[in-house]
Design a protein around this motif. Structure first.
Motif, PDB file in Angstrom:
ATOM      1  N   ARG A   1       0.800  -1.196   0.047  1.00 60.11           N
ATOM      2  CA  ARG A   1      -0.133   0.026  -0.125  1.00 60.11           C
ATOM      3  C   ARG A   1       0.804   1.372  -0.122  1.00 60.11           C
TER       4      ARG A   1
ATOM      5  N   GLN B   1     -10.522   8.009  -4.315  1.00 61.68           N
ATOM      6  CA  GLN B   1      -9.260   8.787  -4.414  1.00 61.68           C
ATOM      7  C   GLN B   1      -8.146   7.801  -3.636  1.00 61.68           C
ATOM      8  N   GLN B   2      -8.277   7.028  -2.647  1.00 59.35           N
ATOM      9  CA  GLN B   2      -7.408   6.240  -2.197  1.00 59.35           C
ATOM     10  C   GLN B   2      -7.274   4.632  -3.252  1.00 59.35           C
TER      11      GLN B   2
ATOM     12  N   SER C   1      -1.166   5.682   3.330  1.00 51.49           N
ATOM     13  CA  SER C   1      -2.324   4.941   3.498  1.00 51.49           C
ATOM     14  C   SER C   1      -2.404   4.265   4.771  1.00 51.49           C
TER      15      SER C   1
ATOM     16  N   GLN D   1      -4.768   6.080  -5.537  1.00 50.21           N
ATOM     17  CA  GLN D   1      -3.232   6.244  -5.109  1.00 50.21           C
ATOM     18  C   GLN D   1      -2.819   4.861  -5.174  1.00 50.21           C
ATOM     19  N   HIS D   2      -3.755   3.784  -4.772  1.00 53.36           N
ATOM     20  CA  HIS D   2      -3.159   2.412  -4.566  1.00 53.36           C
ATOM     21  C   HIS D   2      -3.074   1.874  -5.966  1.00 53.36           C
TER      22      HIS D   2
END
Length: 899
Positions: A407, A814-815, A411, A818-819
């Motif tokens: 990750r 959004q996460q 995060s 990013q991931h």
């Protein structure tokens, strides 16, 4: 007018420090003065310490730059064998331990140590002590060098009376670009340290070994896992007043034997640490496999780092310290593995500076002999570094690099390890190369708790093997749920340490009386008398209401057992006790259960038995670990959500059952693999998983498809067949024609918009709306839509129908983005491989130029050799997944760890 005189060149690297005179005595074969034609004893005197670093750099740097490397230091007298003289006897040993065909190399067999302290030597009849004279060698210029290397061996150089040798400028503004301090115990002490740490911390690179840190009363173990080593270093730097100053260095490099180094970089707003290591090993493991010793390891690291700093200083660039540290580790390993060179008729020449310099400039990351056994295959693991470690909740799972690596650093979501597990099944154990893992014979694990437990047991076994006449056996407890495979790991360790013939196995649940147990002890005793240390595996030792415990106490205590009126000594042996009634040592030792069960345990001498165990192992198996009930009113065990590694344990087993070739690529139905990895439970642990997986026979092409599954009644023997089928059909709706036909035009238009006009001009048959494409070209886009779930699954992501989501959480999306970015290379490679698989099935082959009629394409090559522009196309496609999935009425979600 005469031209102004040219400014003298600024020295590149200057070296100062303690000098050691190394006396190398090489063992000979001449047993008499008249023996001819045999190798005699040879002696080589080498200048070590700071002079050793100079030798290495003389071979590393180009010839034209060598005159800028000077030595300013104190020189010990060669006439007196004082404390700056070191002695060792070198002997021929096999380069590869245990291989009779391996050539002999020179390694130190007898380390004699240092000479007498001169202050204690009386060199006259008057009884006056002798004080050696030290002469600093002058530098060639008063200009400060770009890189100043200080070798503080803890002898005399660090003291103020030798300040003239430090070569530190009076004016801080005239300081070198970099100061490299190689230091040893006592750490962060002395006048030299006070000067450089207070005046030049902003350009100070400090290099120290973990072995020297341990001398500072630091609670730093000898490497059960990389995570533990890092945690202990972090805690030690934060709490030990003697070494706390190391945290002020611009860069701190701590070497862990020859297996890794921790680089702490304080040049950023938020300090960062990078572990450069052999991910399959731990501190000290490489050296333990090799017979003999060598010296001068840290000098290799210093020379490599100083060289990188000099290059960066000349180029005005950021120093490439990570690769320099990897190269330094490579040279350190080469020094031990190859020793002082091959034993031959020619006389040995001492420290192999020229050979090691070649290793530094051609490290394993770029060299041609990357497969050589001593070559480091480095993993680079980065993390934020704070001066004070944060408090960890008592119920929090142990920190594991394998988990945090999956990750983004900032995060807080803990994604499931199913993504990495899928890669492991599909591509083999090589995918673990970048994260800590360990092999014990045929057993492979990436679970920190298992790694630490197995390494601890292995070291206990190795120590016990070296004991000549131990008073009692080594006793090890093994616990786990039924079907976990409790004998496998310990058996692999035993075979490696004690040999194939050492293993003995008895199942106590099958014993009818005490006579059976006595007979087993006699069998073990017979093996001991045959000069073998038996490893006796007592399966189900806790059967029959703990009946056998009290009968095992005496043999565990003093290796003796009673047979009638006679007492017999079993002798030197290892006892391994595998339990069948408790899932863990904690449950066994604390007698978890009802008050009645606890009372029976105490009466059966359970606490006494537990106290006699030297080590224990909790075997987890393929199912997620479970915890005992909250209270005695229920027998239902609870899932332990801190056990996040069970997908990896499953993947390792699945891979071992399906692929005999370690590096072979498996072609397995993607949804079938999901079901095998994610089904809640295998009814009988590893036995059920093995029976189910081995039933999946590949078809004629080698592919493994769901059609090979047993019928529902057979499937239900091993798993909950309903839940298994649910996972199999989870992505069915997304792959339905209506979704695929919705996404295919979007995927095509995304390609058109992201492709340059020049590229489009080369493919006019594709530069048109989707509806006008040929059928084969439409199929390319449909296939791209269908493989989206498979690619996302490699990062622990899955697709959920928006109708089943309570609210569209934009922050979560959004996460997810990013991931995806964190795994962009892995996913882009999978996207490319999916495209290649589709094209290959359509009959396409590689060709230097694209030819649609002949079905030739230049991009039908592995991802890693694609051009950057082609890679960028795959990256853009993967980054568009969020948009594509949303257009179809779905969202991307995490498979969270432990669930």
């Amino acid at each position: 007018m005469p031209e102004p005189a040219a400014s003298p060149p600024r020295p590149l690297i200057t070296i100062a420090g303690d000098i050691i005179i190394d006396h190398h005595l090489y063992e000979g074969e001449r047993r008499s003065a008249t023996s001819d034609g045999v190798r005699g004893v040879a002696e080589v005197r080498d200048a070590g310490g700071a002079a050793l670093i100079k030798k290495l750099l003389d071979h590393i740097r180009p010839e034209a730059e060598r005159n800028s490397i000077v030595l300013g230091t104190s020189v010990p007298s060669r006439k007196q064998h004082g404390s700056q003289h070191a002695f060792a006897v070198w002997k021929p040993v096999r380069r590869e331990s245990g291989d009779k065909n391996s050539p002999f190399v020179w390694r130190a067999g007898l380390v004699m140590g240092y000479g007498q302290d001169e202050r204690l030597v009386d060199t006259s009849n008057s009884g006056n002590t002798h004080t050696p004279v030290h002469h600093p060698l002058p530098t060639t210029t008063e200009l400060s060098p770009r890189v100043l290397v200080l070798d503080d061996a803890g002898i005399r150089f660090r003291h103020k009376e030798h300040e003239a040798c430090w070569l530190l400028p009076n004016d801080d503004a005239a300081a070198p670009d970099w100061i490299v301090l190689k230091t040893s115990a006592p750490i962060a002490q002395g006048d030299l340290w006070t000067q450089v740490s207070s005046r030049f911390a902003d350009r100070l690179v400090c290099i120290v070994s973990a072995a020297d840190l341990r001398r500072e009363q630091l609670q730093l173990g000898d490497g059960l896992s990389w995570e533990r080593s890092i945690e202990e270093v972090r805690a030690g730097l934060a709490t030990s007043p003697t070494i706390a100053g190391l945290q002020d260095c611009r860069h701190l490099i701590i070497t862990f034997s020859l297996d890794g180094a921790l680089w702490i970089d304080r040049s950023r707003a938020t300090p960062e640490a990078t572990l450069i290591c052999d991910a399959a090993a731990a501190d000290g493991e490489f050296a333990r496999r090799i017979e003999g010793q060598a010296f001068g390891f840290l000098s290799c690291m210093v020379a490599s780092v100083a060289n990188a700093l000099a290059i960066a200083s000349c180029d005005g660039a950021k120093p490439a310290l990570a690769s320099a540290i990897a190269a330094g580790l490579d040279a350190m390993r080469n020094l031990l593995h190859e020793g002082h060179g091959l034993v031959s008729a020619e006389s040995p020449t001492g420290y192999p500076a020229q050979r090691l310099a070649r290793v530094v400039v051609t490290p394993s990351t770029s060299g041609s002999d990357r497969s050589a056994p001593h070559r480091l295959k480095p993993a680079f693991l980065s993390m934020e570094w704070t001066a004070t470690p944060g408090a960890r909740p008592t119920d929090a799972p142990p920190w594991m690099i394998v988990e945090t690596s999956q990750r983004p650093r900032d995060s807080h979501i803990r994604p499931s390890l199913t993504g990495l597990a899928r890669q492991l099944v599909l591509r083999g154990p090589g995918v673990l190369g970048g994260v800590p893992h360990a092999s014990f014979g045929k057993l492979l694990t990436a679970d920190r708790t298992e790694i630490e437990a197995l390494r601890s047991i292995r070291r206990a076994m190795e120590r016990y093997r070296l004991k000549k006449a131990p008073r009692r056996p080594l006793s090890i407890g093994v616990f786990g749920p039924p079907g976990a495979g409790k004998s496998f790991g310990v058996k692999e360790l035993a075979k490696d340490i004690y040999g194939e013939n050492a293993w003995m196995e008895f199942n106590l649940s099958q014993f009818g009386s005490e006579r059976d147990l006595i007979g087993a002890f006699h069998q073990a005793r017979d093996v001991v008398l045959g000069n073998i240390t038996p490893v006796v595996f007592w399966d189900e030792f806790d059967s029959r209401e703990f009946k056998w415990l009290q009968l095992l106490l005496a043999p565990m205590q003093d290796s003796r057992f009673q047979d009638g009126n006679l007492t017999h000594a079993v002798g030197k042996c290892v006892f391994v006790f595998a339990g069948g009634t408790r899932h863990s040592y904690d449950e066994f030792a604390r007698a978890r259960g009802t008050p009645e069960e606890h009372a029976r345990f105490v009466l059966a001498k359970g606490p006494d038995f537990a106290s006699r165990l030297d080590e224990y192992l909790d075997v987890l198996g393929p199912n997620q670990r479970t915890l005992p009930p909250d209270d005695a009113t229920t027998s239902h065990r609870r899932p332990d959500h801190s056990d996040v590694c069970h997908p990896l344990r499953r993947a390792i087993l699945i891979r071992s059952f399906l692929a005999s070739d370690r590096d072979a690529r498996l072609d397995i139905d993607s949804d079938l693999l999901d079901a095998l990895l994610e089904v809640e439970e295998y009814s009988n642990g590893a036995r059920s998983l093995e029976k189910l997986v081995r039933s999946l026979q590949p078809d004629a092409s080698g592919a493994i498809r769901r059609s090979a599954l047993p019928p529902p009644r057979g499937l239900a023997m091993h798993v909950d067949s309903g839940k298994f089928q649910d996972i199999l059909s989870r992505n069915k709706s997304f792959r339905m024609a209506k979704v695929v036909e919705l996404l295919a035009p979007e995927i095509h238009e995304s390609w058109r918009q992201g492709t340059t006009p020049a590229k489009l001009a080369e493919k006019p048959h594709l530069d048109r709306p989707y509806a006008e494409l040929a059928l084969a070209d439409k199929d390319d886009n449909r296939a791209a839509a269908r493989r989206i779930p498979d690619v996302l699954a490699l990062a622990g992501l899955h697709i959920v129908d928006l109708a089943n989501v309570e609210a569209d959480d934009r922050a979560l999306q959004q996460q997810v983005g990013q991931h995806i970015e964190h795994h962009i290379e892995r996913l882009s490679e999978a996207e490319h491989e999916g495209w290649m698989e589709h094209k290959t099935r359509q009959g396409w082959k590689f060709g230097d130029k694209r030819d649609d009629a002949a079905k030739r394409h230049p991009s039908l090559i592995p991802y890693h050799i694609l051009s950057e522009s082609d890679k960028d196309y795959d990256r853009k496609t993967v980054r568009s997944y969020v948009k594509f999935v949303s257009l179809a009425g779905y969202v991307i979600r995490f498979r969270e760890a432990g669930i």
